[in-house]
Write a protein that holds these residues in place. Structure first.
Motif, PDB file in Angstrom:
ATOM      1  N   SER A   1       0.872  -1.164   0.000  1.00  0.00           N
ATOM      2  CA  SER A   1       0.000   0.000   0.000  1.00  0.00           C
ATOM      3  C   SER A   1       0.916   1.222   0.000  1.00  0.00           C
ATOM      4  CB  SER A   1      -0.880  -0.024   1.247  1.00  0.00           C
ATOM      5  OG  SER A   1      -1.683   1.109   1.307  1.00  0.00           O
ATOM      6  N   VAL A   2       0.895   1.994  -1.079  1.00  0.00           N
ATOM      7  CA  VAL A   2       1.697   3.210  -1.181  1.00  0.00           C
ATOM      8  C   VAL A   2       0.709   4.319  -1.518  1.00  0.00           C
ATOM      9  CG1 VAL A   2       3.639   4.360  -2.289  1.00  0.00           C
ATOM     10  CG2 VAL A   2       3.677   1.872  -1.995  1.00  0.00           C
ATOM     11  N   GLU A   3       0.518   5.232  -0.560  1.00  0.00           N
ATOM     12  CA  GLU A   3      -0.547   6.212  -0.711  1.00  0.00           C
ATOM     13  C   GLU A   3      -0.265   7.451   0.120  1.00  0.00           C
ATOM     14  OE1 GLU A   3      -3.889   3.867   0.574  1.00  0.00           O
ATOM     15  OE2 GLU A   3      -3.015   3.528   2.520  1.00  0.00           O
ATOM     16  N   ILE A   4      -0.992   8.503  -0.200  1.00  0.00           N
ATOM     17  CA  ILE A   4      -0.999   9.677   0.657  1.00  0.00           C
ATOM     18  C   ILE A   4      -2.275   9.589   1.484  1.00  0.00           C
ATOM     19  CG2 ILE A   4      -1.235  12.177   0.777  1.00  0.00           C
ATOM     20  CD1 ILE A   4       0.641  12.399  -1.561  1.00  0.00           C
ATOM     21  N   ILE A   5      -2.086   9.716   2.772  1.00  0.00           N
ATOM     22  CA  ILE A   5      -3.200   9.669   3.716  1.00  0.00           C
ATOM     23  C   ILE A   5      -3.313  11.050   4.352  1.00  0.00           C
ATOM     24  CG2 ILE A   5      -4.100   8.630   5.830  1.00  0.00           C
ATOM     25  CD1 ILE A   5      -2.518   6.081   5.066  1.00  0.00           C
ATOM     26  N   SER A   6      -4.528  11.556   4.426  1.00  0.00           N
ATOM     27  CA  SER A   6      -4.778  12.835   5.091  1.00  0.00           C
ATOM     28  C   SER A   6      -5.754  12.612   6.227  1.00  0.00           C
ATOM     29  CB  SER A   6      -5.344  13.855   4.107  1.00  0.00           C
ATOM     30  OG  SER A   6      -4.396  14.158   3.120  1.00  0.00           O
ATOM     31  N   VAL A   7      -5.368  13.060   7.412  1.00  0.00           N
ATOM     32  CA  VAL A   7      -6.220  12.988   8.592  1.00  0.00           C
ATOM     33  C   VAL A   7      -6.855  14.357   8.731  1.00  0.00           C
ATOM     34  CG1 VAL A   7      -6.298  12.532  11.071  1.00  0.00           C
ATOM     35  CG2 VAL A   7      -4.562  11.412   9.647  1.00  0.00           C
ATOM     36  N   HIS A   8      -8.171  14.404   8.839  1.00  0.00           N
ATOM     37  CA  HIS A   8      -8.858  15.692   8.873  1.00  0.00           C
ATOM     38  C   HIS A   8      -9.813  15.836  10.044  1.00  0.00           C
ATOM     39  CE1 HIS A   8     -12.168  13.420   7.124  1.00  0.00           C
ATOM     40  NE2 HIS A   8     -11.292  12.959   6.259  1.00  0.00           N
ATOM     41  N   THR A   9      -9.615  15.017  11.069  1.00  0.00           N
ATOM     42  CA  THR A   9     -10.483  15.093  12.234  1.00  0.00           C
ATOM     43  C   THR A   9      -9.752  14.525  13.449  1.00  0.00           C
ATOM     44  OG1 THR A   9     -12.729  14.610  13.020  1.00  0.00           O
ATOM     45  CG2 THR A   9     -11.597  12.849  11.836  1.00  0.00           C
ATOM     46  N   ASP A  10     -10.387  14.596  14.594  1.00  0.00           N
ATOM     47  CA  ASP A  10      -9.811  14.017  15.805  1.00  0.00           C
ATOM     48  C   ASP A  10      -9.913  12.500  15.706  1.00  0.00           C
ATOM     49  OD1 ASP A  10      -9.003  13.249  18.316  1.00  0.00           O
ATOM     50  OD2 ASP A  10     -10.615  14.270  19.387  1.00  0.00           O
TER      51      ASP A  10
ATOM     52  N   PHE B   1       0.892   9.798  17.412  1.00  0.00           N
ATOM     53  CA  PHE B   1       0.996   9.037  18.645  1.00  0.00           C
ATOM     54  C   PHE B   1       2.226   8.161  18.571  1.00  0.00           C
ATOM     55  CE2 PHE B   1       0.154   5.289  21.244  1.00  0.00           C
ATOM     56  CZ  PHE B   1      -0.204   5.881  22.448  1.00  0.00           C
ATOM     57  N   SER B   2       3.064   8.305  19.584  1.00  0.00           N
ATOM     58  CA  SER B   2       4.281   7.516  19.658  1.00  0.00           C
ATOM     59  C   SER B   2       4.697   7.440  21.122  1.00  0.00           C
ATOM     60  CB  SER B   2       5.385   8.175  18.828  1.00  0.00           C
ATOM     61  OG  SER B   2       6.574   7.461  18.928  1.00  0.00           O
ATOM     62  N   SER B   3       5.237   6.321  21.503  1.00  0.00           N
ATOM     63  CA  SER B   3       5.733   6.148  22.873  1.00  0.00           C
ATOM     64  C   SER B   3       4.661   6.458  23.911  1.00  0.00           C
ATOM     65  CB  SER B   3       6.967   7.009  23.117  1.00  0.00           C
ATOM     66  OG  SER B   3       7.975   6.703  22.206  1.00  0.00           O
ATOM     67  N   LYS B   4       3.457   6.020  23.660  1.00  0.00           N
ATOM     68  CA  LYS B   4       2.339   6.131  24.596  1.00  0.00           C
ATOM     69  C   LYS B   4       1.852   7.551  24.832  1.00  0.00           C
ATOM     70  CE  LYS B   4       3.713   1.929  26.907  1.00  0.00           C
ATOM     71  NZ  LYS B   4       4.131   1.277  28.118  1.00  0.00           N
TER      72      LYS B   4
ATOM     73  N   GLY C   1      -0.628   6.244  15.743  1.00  0.00           N
ATOM     74  CA  GLY C   1      -1.850   6.899  15.308  1.00  0.00           C
ATOM     75  C   GLY C   1      -1.599   8.358  15.025  1.00  0.00           C
ATOM     76  N   PHE C   2      -2.612   9.015  14.479  1.00  0.00           N
ATOM     77  CA  PHE C   2      -2.533  10.419  14.112  1.00  0.00           C
ATOM     78  C   PHE C   2      -3.849  11.080  14.461  1.00  0.00           C
ATOM     79  CE2 PHE C   2       0.200   7.996  11.365  1.00  0.00           C
ATOM     80  CZ  PHE C   2       1.390   8.704  11.426  1.00  0.00           C
ATOM     81  N   SER C   3      -3.803  12.364  14.769  1.00  0.00           N
ATOM     82  CA  SER C   3      -5.027  13.094  15.064  1.00  0.00           C
ATOM     83  C   SER C   3      -4.875  14.529  14.574  1.00  0.00           C
ATOM     84  CB  SER C   3      -5.313  13.073  16.564  1.00  0.00           C
ATOM     85  OG  SER C   3      -6.572  13.641  16.818  1.00  0.00           O
ATOM     86  N   ALA C   4      -5.914  15.049  13.972  1.00  0.00           N
ATOM     87  CA  ALA C   4      -5.901  16.426  13.464  1.00  0.00           C
ATOM     88  C   ALA C   4      -7.199  17.113  13.885  1.00  0.00           C
ATOM     89  CB  ALA C   4      -5.740  16.419  11.951  1.00  0.00           C
ATOM     90  N   PRO C   5      -7.325  17.430  15.169  1.00  0.00           N
ATOM     91  CA  PRO C   5      -8.585  18.017  15.631  1.00  0.00           C
ATOM     92  C   PRO C   5      -8.847  19.427  15.117  1.00  0.00           C
ATOM     93  CG  PRO C   5      -6.985  17.953  17.410  1.00  0.00           C
ATOM     94  CD  PRO C   5      -6.375  17.229  16.246  1.00  0.00           C
ATOM     95  N   GLY C   6      -7.794  20.172  14.738  1.00  0.00           N
ATOM     96  CA  GLY C   6      -8.025  21.551  14.330  1.00  0.00           C
ATOM     97  C   GLY C   6      -7.494  21.882  12.959  1.00  0.00           C
ATOM     98  N   SER C   7      -7.013  20.895  12.223  1.00  0.00           N
ATOM     99  CA  SER C   7      -6.383  21.170  10.939  1.00  0.00           C
ATOM    100  C   SER C   7      -6.397  19.900  10.101  1.00  0.00           C
ATOM    101  CB  SER C   7      -4.941  21.655  11.195  1.00  0.00           C
ATOM    102  OG  SER C   7      -4.340  22.063   9.994  1.00  0.00           O
ATOM    103  N   LYS C   8      -5.361  19.725   9.293  1.00  0.00           N
ATOM    104  CA  LYS C   8      -5.243  18.550   8.440  1.00  0.00           C
ATOM    105  C   LYS C   8      -3.794  18.103   8.461  1.00  0.00           C
ATOM    106  CE  LYS C   8      -6.091  17.208   3.630  1.00  0.00           C
ATOM    107  NZ  LYS C   8      -6.590  17.701   2.352  1.00  0.00           N
ATOM    108  N   LEU C   9      -3.588  16.811   8.511  1.00  0.00           N
ATOM    109  CA  LEU C   9      -2.258  16.231   8.479  1.00  0.00           C
ATOM    110  C   LEU C   9      -2.197  15.244   7.327  1.00  0.00           C
ATOM    111  CD1 LEU C   9       0.540  15.514   9.691  1.00  0.00           C
ATOM    112  CD2 LEU C   9      -0.637  13.812  11.080  1.00  0.00           C
TER     113      LEU C   9
END
Length: 164
Positions: free
Chosen positions: A74-83, A116-119, A139-147
């Motif tokens: 799986s080679v892709e661009i992933i965008s996180v846009h929420t918490d 999220f890394s190292s707890k 994991g990843f979280s973008a509660p106020g923006s986009k990653l």
């Protein structure tokens, strides 16, 4: 001896090296040709309710055939846009190289987003590359923006996504 992901798994360093080389090559193409030239727009989908995913054009990976089983990758661009802080997860069978994207790739700089890394959640910064072995919680979280990040994974993760 056939070079497959299973065989490369026996030599983590070689496997990691190949995934990093693929990631670096795709990053170079993103930076020189732009996002539209690299993405296969027909593969865009929303995953787990908070991730937009679009695959890299398969023809950009063809030179790697024989060194790694690109059909299983799986080679892709992933965008996180929420918490997505409730989506801390691991993949049992997939190695991954994840590079956080920003202005160098023509995308917004991450701001108010976390990985999220190292707890714990840490501020996300473009250009950072994270190596994730099977079983590593992340994991990843973008509660106020986009990653956005480039994800190069040894196995497709659709059925190998385990929330902790």
């Amino acid at each position: 001896m056939e070079n497959t992901n299973s065989n490369l798994d026996k030599n983590f360093f070689e496997f990691s090296r190949v995934l990093n080389e693929i990631s670096n090559e795709i990053l170079f193409k993103l930076r020189t040709k732009g996002v539209p030239a690299v993405l296969d727009s027909e593969t865009h989908n929303v995953y787990q309710g908070g991730f937009d995913r679009t695959q890299i054009k398969k023809e950009l990976l063809e030179r790697w055939r024989g060194k790694i089983d690109i059909d299983r990758m799986s080679v892709e661009i992933i965008s996180v846009h929420t918490d997505m802080s409730d989506h801390i997860h691991y993949h049992a069978d997939s190695y991954a190289v994840l590079t956080l994207l920003g202005k160098w790739e023509g995308l917004p700089e991450p701001g108010g987003v976390y990985c999220f890394s190292s707890k714990e959640f840490l501020p996300a910064v473009s250009g950072v590359t994270i190596q994730v072995a099977p079983g590593v919680v992340h994991g990843f979280s973008a509660p106020g923006s986009k990653l956005s990040f480039l994800s190069v994974q040894s196995e497709k993760i659709d059925k190998d996504y385990h929330i902790v």
